[in-house]
Design a protein around this motif. Structure first.
Motif, short mmCIF file in Angstrom:
data_model
loop_
_atom_site.label_atom_id
_atom_site.label_comp_id
_atom_site.label_asym_id
_atom_site.label_seq_id
_atom_site.Cartn_x
_atom_site.Cartn_y
_atom_site.Cartn_z
N ASN A 113 0.70 -12.08 -4.50
CA ASN A 113 -0.74 -12.09 -4.76
C ASN A 113 -1.53 -11.69 -3.53
OD1 ASN A 113 -0.77 -12.87 -7.52
ND2 ASN A 113 -0.30 -14.97 -6.95
N GLU A 114 -1.09 -12.12 -2.35
CA GLU A 114 -1.77 -11.75 -1.11
C GLU A 114 -1.69 -10.24 -0.88
OE1 GLU A 114 0.02 -14.01 1.98
OE2 GLU A 114 -0.88 -15.91 1.36
N LEU A 115 -0.51 -9.66 -1.10
CA LEU A 115 -0.35 -8.22 -0.89
C LEU A 115 -1.17 -7.42 -1.91
CD1 LEU A 115 3.49 -8.04 -0.17
CD2 LEU A 115 1.64 -7.64 1.46
N ILE A 116 -1.19 -7.89 -3.15
CA ILE A 116 -1.96 -7.18 -4.18
C ILE A 116 -3.45 -7.21 -3.86
CG2 ILE A 116 -2.64 -7.25 -6.62
CD1 ILE A 116 0.26 -8.17 -7.21
N GLU A 117 -3.93 -8.34 -3.34
CA GLU A 117 -5.34 -8.42 -2.95
C GLU A 117 -5.65 -7.42 -1.85
OE1 GLU A 117 -6.27 -12.41 -1.90
OE2 GLU A 117 -6.07 -13.19 -3.94
N LYS A 118 -4.74 -7.23 -0.91
CA LYS A 118 -4.94 -6.25 0.15
C LYS A 118 -4.93 -4.83 -0.41
CE LYS A 118 -2.98 -9.08 3.85
NZ LYS A 118 -1.89 -9.23 4.86
N LEU A 119 -4.07 -4.58 -1.38
CA LEU A 119 -4.03 -3.26 -2.01
C LEU A 119 -5.32 -2.99 -2.79
CD1 LEU A 119 -0.34 -3.18 -3.28
CD2 LEU A 119 -1.32 -1.80 -1.45
N GLU A 120 -5.88 -4.01 -3.39
CA GLU A 120 -7.12 -3.85 -4.15
C GLU A 120 -8.26 -3.41 -3.24
OE1 GLU A 120 -7.72 -7.58 -6.02
OE2 GLU A 120 -6.27 -7.22 -7.63
N ARG A 121 -8.19 -3.80 -1.96
CA ARG A 121 -9.26 -3.43 -1.02
C ARG A 121 -9.16 -1.97 -0.57
NH1 ARG A 121 -8.45 -8.89 0.85
NH2 ARG A 121 -7.18 -8.27 2.64
N GLN A 122 -8.12 -1.29 -1.01
CA GLN A 122 -7.96 0.12 -0.67
C GLN A 122 -8.63 1.04 -1.67
OE1 GLN A 122 -6.55 0.89 2.32
NE2 GLN A 122 -6.50 -1.34 2.49
N THR A 123 -9.30 0.47 -2.67
CA THR A 123 -9.98 1.28 -3.67
C THR A 123 -11.35 0.66 -3.96
OG1 THR A 123 -9.76 2.28 -5.86
CG2 THR A 123 -8.97 0.03 -5.62
N SER A 124 -12.09 1.23 -4.89
CA SER A 124 -13.40 0.70 -5.25
C SER A 124 -13.24 -0.58 -6.06
CB SER A 124 -14.18 1.73 -6.05
OG SER A 124 -13.60 1.90 -7.34
N ILE A 125 -14.36 -1.30 -6.24
CA ILE A 125 -14.31 -2.52 -7.05
C ILE A 125 -13.92 -2.20 -8.48
CG2 ILE A 125 -15.92 -3.84 -5.62
CD1 ILE A 125 -18.15 -3.04 -7.52
N TYR A 126 -14.23 -0.99 -8.91
CA TYR A 126 -13.89 -0.58 -10.28
C TYR A 126 -12.40 -0.26 -10.39
CZ TYR A 126 -18.91 -0.01 -9.87
OH TYR A 126 -20.23 -0.24 -9.59
N GLY A 127 -11.86 0.41 -9.37
CA GLY A 127 -10.42 0.66 -9.35
C GLY A 127 -9.64 -0.63 -9.23
N ALA A 128 -10.17 -1.60 -8.44
CA ALA A 128 -9.50 -2.88 -8.28
C ALA A 128 -9.40 -3.62 -9.60
CB ALA A 128 -10.25 -3.74 -7.26
N GLN A 129 -10.40 -3.45 -10.46
CA GLN A 129 -10.37 -4.10 -11.77
C GLN A 129 -9.22 -3.57 -12.63
OE1 GLN A 129 -14.29 -3.48 -13.35
NE2 GLN A 129 -15.24 -4.98 -11.98
N THR A 130 -8.93 -2.28 -12.53
CA THR A 130 -7.81 -1.72 -13.29
C THR A 130 -6.48 -2.20 -12.73
OG1 THR A 130 -7.59 0.31 -11.99
CG2 THR A 130 -9.19 0.33 -13.79
N LEU A 131 -6.43 -2.44 -11.42
CA LEU A 131 -5.21 -2.99 -10.83
C LEU A 131 -5.00 -4.42 -11.29
CD1 LEU A 131 -5.37 -1.72 -7.13
CD2 LEU A 131 -4.04 -0.79 -9.01
N GLN A 132 -6.07 -5.19 -11.36
CA GLN A 132 -5.97 -6.58 -11.77
C GLN A 132 -5.45 -6.72 -13.19
OE1 GLN A 132 -9.94 -7.99 -11.12
NE2 GLN A 132 -9.76 -7.95 -8.89
N ARG A 133 -5.76 -5.75 -14.04
CA ARG A 133 -5.32 -5.84 -15.43
C ARG A 133 -3.82 -5.69 -15.58
NH1 ARG A 133 -10.35 -3.20 -16.75
NH2 ARG A 133 -9.42 -1.14 -16.67
N GLN A 134 -3.15 -5.15 -14.53
CA GLN A 134 -1.70 -5.00 -14.65
C GLN A 134 -0.97 -6.01 -13.77
OE1 GLN A 134 -0.86 -0.95 -13.32
NE2 GLN A 134 -0.30 -1.72 -11.32
N VAL A 135 -1.66 -7.03 -13.26
CA VAL A 135 -1.04 -8.02 -12.41
C VAL A 135 -0.47 -9.16 -13.25
CG1 VAL A 135 -1.42 -9.72 -10.59
CG2 VAL A 135 -2.49 -7.48 -10.42
N PHE A 136 0.84 -9.32 -13.23
CA PHE A 136 1.51 -10.39 -13.99
C PHE A 136 2.60 -11.02 -13.13
CE2 PHE A 136 0.10 -7.26 -17.16
CZ PHE A 136 -0.70 -8.06 -17.95
N VAL A 137 2.19 -11.59 -11.99
CA VAL A 137 3.16 -12.18 -11.06
C VAL A 137 3.65 -13.53 -11.57
CG1 VAL A 137 3.46 -13.13 -8.76
CG2 VAL A 137 2.24 -10.97 -9.06
N ALA A 138 2.75 -14.33 -12.12
CA ALA A 138 3.12 -15.67 -12.54
C ALA A 138 4.20 -15.61 -13.61
CB ALA A 138 1.90 -16.41 -13.09
#
Length: 329
Positions: free
Chosen positions: A102-127
């Motif tokens: 989750n920490e690494l994914i949050e850092k990756l999300e900061r490499q794009t816009s808030i809108y791009g980060a939202q599309t990344l969040q939709r594919q996050v299924f770590v739990a």
């Protein structure tokens, strides 16, 4: 227009706004850029914004004008498709704990816009995925790379989990000392391949079961042994990276398993047609219960022909399993 104490930060703040709040589908018009700067305590005029955008372009930033709609930051260090690949790699890496994922994914999300980060969040299924319980594995890898780069030996303690999920250290907790040479990823785990001077052989260790790694001042041993060491072949031979005596084994296989044999042993594997439905394959493996389990998993489509003792070992394993189920019945 009066200047504020933040004016010297203007260009950097403007770049940050474009980086985080704009993309191809969300361009920002100049008045909107001025509003966002003012919200951060920075005064700006239309003409100065145009000058700043030109300055960013001259410095190599891909500031794109979408006529009639506004400006956005185009080319970035990572494109969204690349970030999605990286996120998927982090998610699927069993050796990375859920917390670190989750920490690494949050850092990756900061490499794009808030809108791009939202599309990344939709594919996050770590739990819920099977993940390593050793949080230090991330730093273990870094320490091992450091030792390899500096040609140094390392020491560490090595453990297993018992039935109560408690760590049980091997060698009564005594520290191992080895010369690290390479990291290998196999079956979703990271392994260190290293030279053990006492045993005078190359061994492997699961990185997530190593703790208290220390880089020593001693130079590495075993350079000659490692020069003739084929890491890829080693991974193919050791099923699940379990140890066993290395043997040449002859397999009789249904034709439908040809791709399985090639995937497991590589395109250089020696395969000979036997009849219209079968072929034989001569392979080198570390004979272990994991190897027998792999053969069994192919559902009778693969048979061990030789050596005789290896074939007998398969039979013994099957009889052992059958006895266990006979007791249950």
């Amino acid at each position: 227009m009066a200047k504020t104490n933040h004016q010297k930060e203007k260009l950097l703040v403007l770049l940050e706004i474009l980086r985080t709040e704009s993309d191809e589908t969300h361009p920002l018009v100049v008045p909107r850029l001025i509003e966002k700067l003012q919200a951060r305590g920075i005064a700006a005029e239309r003409k100065s914004i145009y000058d700043d955008l030109d300055t960013l372009r001259r410095k190599g930033y891909d500031i794109v004008l979408h006529r009639g709609k506004g400006y956005y930051l185009g080319e970035r260090e990572f494109q969204l498709a690349e970030l999605k690949l990286l996120v998927d790699a982090v998610q699927s890496s069993r050796f990375i704990t859920a917390k670190k994922s989750n920490e690494l994914i949050e850092k990756l999300e900061r490499q794009t816009s808030i809108y791009g980060a939202q599309t990344l969040q939709r594919q996050v299924f770590v739990a819920g995925r099977v993940k390593s319980m050793n949080e230090s594995v991330y730093y273990n890898i870094d320490a091992i790379h450091k030792a390899i780069g500096e040609n140094r030996q390392i020491t560490f303690r090595y453990f297993d989990y018992d039935q109560n999920l408690k760590k049980v250290f091997r060698h009564n907790g005594k520290r191992y000392r080895v010369s690290p040479y390479a990291l290998l990823r196999s079956d979703e785990n990271y392994y260190l391949t290293a030279y053990d001077s006492r045993a005078e052989q190359i061994k492997h260790y699961r990185v997530d079961k190593m703790v208290e790694i220390s880089v020593t001042d001693r130079r590495r041993d075993g350079a000659e042994a490692y020069q003739s060491f084929d890491l890829g072949e080693y991974a193919r031979i050791h099923f699940g990276m379990f140890k066993g005596e290395e043997r040449e084994v002859l397999l009789r296989c249904d034709n439908r398993f040809s791709h399985v044999i090639v995937d497991r042993f590589g395109e250089s594997v020696h395969m000979v047609p036997e009849d219209d439905s079968h072929f034989t394959a001569s392979v080198r493996v570390a004979v272990s219960p994991q190897f027998y389990g792999w053969v069994f998993g192919l559902g009778g489509g693969v048979t061990i022909l030789s050596p005789t003792d290896v074939a007998q070992g398969m039979k013994d394993q099957l009889e052992l399993v059958l006895r266990n189920y006979t007791v249950i019945m």
